[in-house]
Every structure is written in C-alpha cells, then in structure tokens.
Design a protein around this motif. Structure first.
Motif, PDB file in Angstrom:
ATOM      1  N   ALA A  13       0.829  -1.203   0.000  1.00 15.63           N
ATOM      2  CA  ALA A  13       0.000   0.000   0.000  1.00 15.63           C
ATOM      3  C   ALA A  13       0.860   1.249   0.000  1.00 15.63           C
ATOM      4  O   ALA A  13       0.570   2.233  -0.681  1.00 15.63           O
ATOM      5  N   ASN A 341      -8.767  -1.662  -1.123  1.00 16.48           N
ATOM      6  CA  ASN A 341      -8.423  -2.859  -1.882  1.00 16.48           C
ATOM      7  C   ASN A 341      -8.786  -2.734  -3.355  1.00 16.48           C
ATOM      8  O   ASN A 341      -8.120  -3.303  -4.213  1.00 16.48           O
ATOM      9  N   LEU A 423      -6.082  -5.018  -4.845  1.00 16.75           N
ATOM     10  CA  LEU A 423      -4.768  -5.088  -4.220  1.00 16.75           C
ATOM     11  C   LEU A 423      -4.507  -6.487  -3.677  1.00 16.75           C
ATOM     12  O   LEU A 423      -3.437  -7.060  -3.870  1.00 16.75           O
TER      13      LEU A 423
END
Length: 722
Positions: A13, A341, A423
C-alpha cells in the motif's frame, strides 16, 4: 492474518503512494518526440509516439498471407458432427459451437481436466500434436456466477516460452461437464525461432530511446520485483515505472523470441511494444490508453435524479468484504485517505508529466469523507485555480464510483480469477488471478495545464490505461472548458459525471476479460470500437437500472443533454453495421463504437419489453448476457464474433429463452445471420438484416423510375445507410 502478512500489505500500500514531489514534476521539461517514421520502415525501428498516436498501432503480422485449414483439419472438424466452425487467418478455428447445444455429452471430473481432455482428443482440429497440447499454460480458470459454467483459457507455449500476444485457446465447460464452446486464435506451428540475445534491460532501453530520442540519462535498472509476470524497472529520468516480460511472439509459421515492453512515458502516453529479442526490431505496438471525448453524486450534479449530494457507506459488502478503505481487502481496517483494496484516488493536478500525484491526497482522520461541492470551476467559468476548492469532493466522487463499479462488475463475473482490479485477491478456487492492482484514479487530472504551451492534455478528456493483471491500471478525469471549434460547452469537472467514470473503468473490464485477457484481447479495429461501445453501454445500463435516468445518453453533464458527447441519443441512433466507418475521417473507434452501443441498447430494449417494462430485471439480464460473452469470445473479436458469443452466453444462462430476441436485435442493426466480415480490421463489413428463421424474414421491392422520361431505370444499385 500473520504479522508478516500485515507488513507485506502495508509495504504494498505504501508503494502505491510513493511518487515525485509537485515541485519536481512541475520543473521537469516535457521530452521532445521523434519525427514520424515511414510506415514502410516498420521492420527497422519502433514507431515514435506522437499526437496521432492512436493511428500508429501496428502488427508486423498484418501483411502475412492467410492460411487455409489443412485437409486433415477439415476431416477432424467433420468428426465434430453439427458443430459450426469459423476460422482465423492462421488456418485454425476461431470459434466452435453447436447452436442450442454442446460439443460433448455430460462428463464427471474437474472442468480443467475436461477441457484439457477435449483439446487433446480434438488436437487434429487445431493442427497440434499431443506435446503441443500438453504444454499449454492455464491462464484463466473462471466460473461464471450462478450458472456453474467454467471458462478455461490456455496460452500456447513455444519451446517452453509462453505466448505474450494471443495464441489463446478458450474452452467453456457447463455445470454438467459438457464442453459447450471453443474460442481462440491459436497457431499450428509451435517452434520458436531467434534467441534472447538482448537482456530485458537492453530491450527496454532500446524502446525508450526510440520513443523519446532526446531523453538523456535513462538507465534501465531492475527493481527486483515481478508483477503480472513482468520484470519491474525503475523509471529513471522518465519517472514512471516500466515493465518487461520475456515472451514468444506467435505467427502462423511459428513464434519468435521476443520481449513485451510496457513503456509508460505518462498516463496519456503508454504503449505495449513487442520487440525481437535478438535484433530489437519492433514486432507489435498498441496504445495502452483509451480515451473518451472528453459526499457523492449518483448521476451528476443537477440531474433530475441522482443530481443531489448523497451520503453513502464505505463499509463492507459482499463484493468488497473489507470495505472501501481497507487496503488488505479483508478485515475492514479504518482508513484516513482514499486508498483501499479496489481503488486508490488522488488529486493528479500535474498529470500527464507524472503517473499520478499520489502525495496530493484527500485526508479524513475520522474516516468521514464529507466535502461540499460548490462547483467553483463551473461558476467561475474555468477561472485559474478555482478547481482547488472542489478537489476533495472530486476525489471522493471518483473513488466511490470506482468502488461501486468494482462491486457491480464483480457481481456479474469480473472477479479475481477473471483478472479484476484488487490489491489483495480473496477468491477461493480456480486460478485466483494476480493481486497488487487496484484501480488508480487521478482526480482533476492535469488541472495545472502544465503542458498547454505544447499540447493541451489536461482538458476536455478522460482516459484509462489498462495494464495486465497484477499491475495497477490508471484512469484519469479531466476538467472541461470552452475551446473554440473543439469543445463548445460549459466549464465542468469530469469527476462528477458518473457515465464518464464508468466508461473509462469499462476499458479495464473489456481489456482484461475478453478473449482470455492479455495484450491481444482487443485490437484497434472492430474490437477497439466495441471497447468504446461497451463503456457507454454499461454506464447507461447502470443508470437505467437504478432509475437515475430514462435518456440513453453518455456524458450529459459535460456534453449536450440530448446526445451527450456522441452523435445520437442511443435510443434514436440510426447506425447499423453497414455504416461502419461513417465518420468523416473514416473508421474511428468512438464513432464506430456507437454502432455497437446502439446494437446492445436495441437488445436491452427488447429484453425490457419481454419482462414487462421492469428496468432492473432488464438491466440484469442484459448485463449477464453482455458480460458472460466476453470470456467466451476469441481475442480481438469482430462484432459478429461477439454476437455469437452473446448467443452462446444466453444458451448457457437462459437456454433458448432469448435466442430469437437476440437474433432479432442484431439483425435490426445489420448483424443478421447472413452478415459477414473478413476479420477484426475489416472496415467494410457486409451487413445483413435476416434471422435464422426464414419465416420471420421479409422482402422489400424497389421500383426506380426515370423522373424525366418515365419508365423503369435498369442497372441501378440502391445503397442504404447514414
């Protein structure tokens, strides 16, 4: 979740929001482009990027002679019984199916094993050996939601090297273990010529040099990461991350050792370029960027429905179990910025000079992203800097719609195993796809207009850069303002038009879901036009489902309220397959894409009538048909290929219930049973308006009379169209 897993997710991230500073981006001068290389010189150098970049895509195989199926192949096809077969230019089957039926009877076992066994049993149909079939690589193992059909896509390998462009073989197995259809663009010769004499770094350096010849100091340095099968290289002085993958470049006479280079100069200028691994010469090139002309709002500010600000939840749901603000996608961690995500949104004011201004982010320590939209850009008629006042609201609106569209497409089958944008992938079973690729959104992209002196890239547009599964895609919304003879409308912020956002996201869906995904999923001809058409159709289908509009128009906020930024309201469009290339400039993906959108809208309208006017039910049925058909189609499909894929998708989900209706809709737009086209690049397809049931077809007779002398006129050819 283990501690190490959490640390990994945090690192991923964090990597998504590490980019150059605003001052660095603003002071870097735009590199000069190389002059246009002669098309006859394609074998010697990579074509440079330029203002007419969309016209510079090329495929070195285009001039190769077409191959016919061999006698052995035709004999093998005859053993398939009632199967209908269409053929590729490489002499291999493009689509195989039985109208209203299946290619095999029921069978027990796993769908993957059933598909592999069918390919091996019928390898003579494809001109392949047992060794060729056993070396196929599984690239997709995906179950269509609710109907139990599994889509299995295989890539051919050549001396152990996987094809990087097409050579895909897709088999569909239903819930009873029957093989119901095949689609693909395989080749018969599986040898590999050439050698990997160049290193990945040398291949990348050569491509960058040809794209931006005056760029000094570029050094191809690998980061050690691998994403989506691509080796990752730092951007050096270019800024954006670059990607290189060792591949086999398939041709009808075998494959060539090659490198696929994803060369990204900026969000507005990114290319998939395949070069010979021995000589560095270009073999293929296409743009990775698709363009449109061009609290939250469900539709757009001021719309009769969905035109008022609305507070919506970012919490977990079935399609996003971790909610919208948790980068892990699993546990619902609280977030203070628009990173989750499924999506990552930031204010990308300097784009296209850098990939995305991830440092310029909307922040809310409480997780309540409630920002008023005052329309400062519009009310000030595009005054310099006025957009800043609404930047946070724009970012939130873009972020919400990216998540909403993710959830919508997930429900209709675009899940992890289909190559969606996430993600972290959570889907169990099958081939789960690659994570690490949420959709990255740039709000008010290029708003500073830093390139205006050279090229106005920060206005009146939107774009989507789709990269392979495992590498984040980028989409950007722009500010709109009056430009004489170009855009003569009011100042608007494209971040607030939901149809523009969904149009761009849909490029990601079609590029990753059609024909097995990968670089060869869509071309620049009919399939490229469908890529544009799908974007408009999905956006309108959503608004009609939710009761937010009853006008079939794309981009009404920034464009004309009666037709948006297209030529017609889609419910009133007269365009048919016979009008392909009708634009004054000739074949053009946006104009020709309107033919595809109008056709799908005709189909949806017919479904709506069949379900008694229930808009939600009609939208759901139509979206299942259109979306289910994407993975059933061959790579770079024609509009007729997609017609056939929709028919097969309908059989899988609804049996014969909608078959006649589908034929009627397509026939009314010139894609009837007798319509024909040479291939995806054909700009003069032959339309036909008939359906399979001859009793349902009519005839029309014309009598041409000489207005001066009276009497009939002989030898007259009557042409219809726009």
């Amino acid at each position: 979740m283990t501690r190490s897993r959490k640390l990994l997710l945090t690192a991923v991230a964090g990597a998504l929001i590490a980019t150059p500073s605003l001052s660095q981006a603003a002071t870097q001068s735009a590199p000069q482009r190389a002059p246009l290389t002669a098309l006859s010189d394609l074998s010697q150098a990579v074509l440079p990027a330029g203002d007419a970049a969309s016209n510079l895509s090329f495929d070195s195989r285009a001039a190769l002679p077409k191959l016919a199926p061999t006698a052995a192949q035709r004999q093998a096809v005859a053993r398939l019984g009632d199967a209908q077969v269409s053929w590729n230019a490489s002499g291999t089957p493009r689509m195989i199916g039985v109208v209203g039926g299946a290619l095999t009877g029921p069978s027990s076992g796993e769908p993957l094993a059933i598909a592999q066994r069918w390919l091996d049993t019928h390898r003579a149909v494809f001109g392949l050996s047992a060794a060729d079939v056993s070396s196929l690589a599984v690239v997709r193992d995906h179950e269509l939601p609710e109907i139990g059909a599994t889509v299995l896509s295989f890539a051919q390998t050549f001396a152990g090297i996987e094809s990087g462009l097409g050579a895909i073989m897709t088999v569909v197995v239903d819930r009873d273990g029957r093989v119901v259809s095949y689609a693909g663009d395989s080749v018969r010769s599986t040898g590999l010529s050439g050698a990997f004499k160049l290193t990945p770094a040398q291949a990348l350096s050569g491509v960058v040099k040809s794209l931006v010849p005056d760029l000094k100091g570029f050094v191809a340095k690998a980061t050690g990461e691998v994403l989506g099968g691509y080796q990752v290289f730092g951007g050096s002085v270019l800024g954006a991350t670059q990607y290189v993958r060792k591949i086999a470049f398939p041709t009808p006479s075998g494959a060539r050792a090659a490198y696929a280079v994803l060369a990204i100069e900026s969000i507005d200028d990114a290319w998939a370029i395949i070069v010979d691994a021995e000589t560095g010469r270009p073999l293929f090139r296409k743009s990775l960027v698709q363009h449109a002309e061009g609290t939250i709002y469900e539709n757009y500010p001021g719309a009769k429905k969905g035109g008022k600000p609305k507070v919506v939840s970012f919490d977990a749901n079935e399609q996003s179990p971790g909610g919208y603000l948790d980068p892990t996608g699993m546990v619902g961690l609280p977030g203070i910025t628009l990173l989750g995500n499924n999506a990552d949104a930031a204010k990308a004011w300097t784009v296209p000079l850098v990939a995305a201004d991830q440092y310029n982010r909307t922040i809310s320590p409480t997780g309540a992203f409630d920002f008023a939209f005052n329309d400062a850009w519009g009310t000030s008629n595009g005054a310099t800097g006025s957009f800043v006042e609404d930047a946070d609201a724009a970012s939130v609106n873009l972020f919400y719609h990216h998540n909403r569209i993710h959830d919508e497409y997930y429900e209709f089958g675009f899940t992890e195993s289909a190559g969606n944008f996430q993600l972290v992938n959570n889907e169990a079973g099958g081939t789960p796809g690659l994570g690490g690729d949420p959709i990255i959104g740039g709000a008010q992209s290029g708003a500073l207009n830093l390139t205006s002196a050279v090229l106005a890239l920060g206005r009146n547009n939107a774009n989507m850069l789709t990269l392979p599964d495992g590498i984040p895609g980028f989409t950007n919304m722009y500010l709109w303002e009056f430009v004489d003879d170009a855009f003569e409308g009011e100042a608007r912020d494209g971040d607030f038009d939901s149809t523009i956002i969904q149009h761009e996201y849909s490029h990601g869906l079609s590029n990753r879901y059609v024909g097995g995904g990968g670089l060869g999923s869509l071309g620049t001809g009919q399939s490229g036009a469908m890529g544009e058409g799908w974007g408009d159709w999905y956006a309108m289908n959503h608004l009609f489902r939710e009761g937010l509009t009853r006008t079939a128009v794309t981009a009404p906020y920034v464009g004309d309220p009666d037709r948006g930024i297209r030529n017609w309201n889609y419910a009133k469009s007269p365009a048919t397959y016979g009008d392909y290339g009708y634009d004054m400039s000739g074949p053009e993906v946006h104009s020709d894409g309107e033919i595809w959108t109008a056709t799908l809208w005709t189909l949806r309208t017919a479904i709506l009538k069949s379900v008694g006017g229930n808009q939600r039910k009609a939208s759901d049925i139509a979206e299942h048909l259109v979306t289910d058909a994407m993975p059933l189609a061959p790579p770079t499909p024609t509009m007729l290929d997609m017609r056939d894929a929709i028919l097969k998708a309908s059989e899988l989900r609804y049996k014969a219930k909608y078959t006649d209706l589908i034929w009627s809709a397509f026939a009314s737009r010139g894609m009837g049973v007798s319509a024909s086209t040479v291939d995806e690049a054909d700009t003069d397809p032959v339309p036909a308006f008939d359906v399979p049931k001859k009793s349902a077809n009519g005839t029309v007779a014309f009598k041409v009379v000489n207005a001066s002398a009276g009497g009939p006129v002989k030898g007259v050819r009557i042409l219809g169209g726009l």
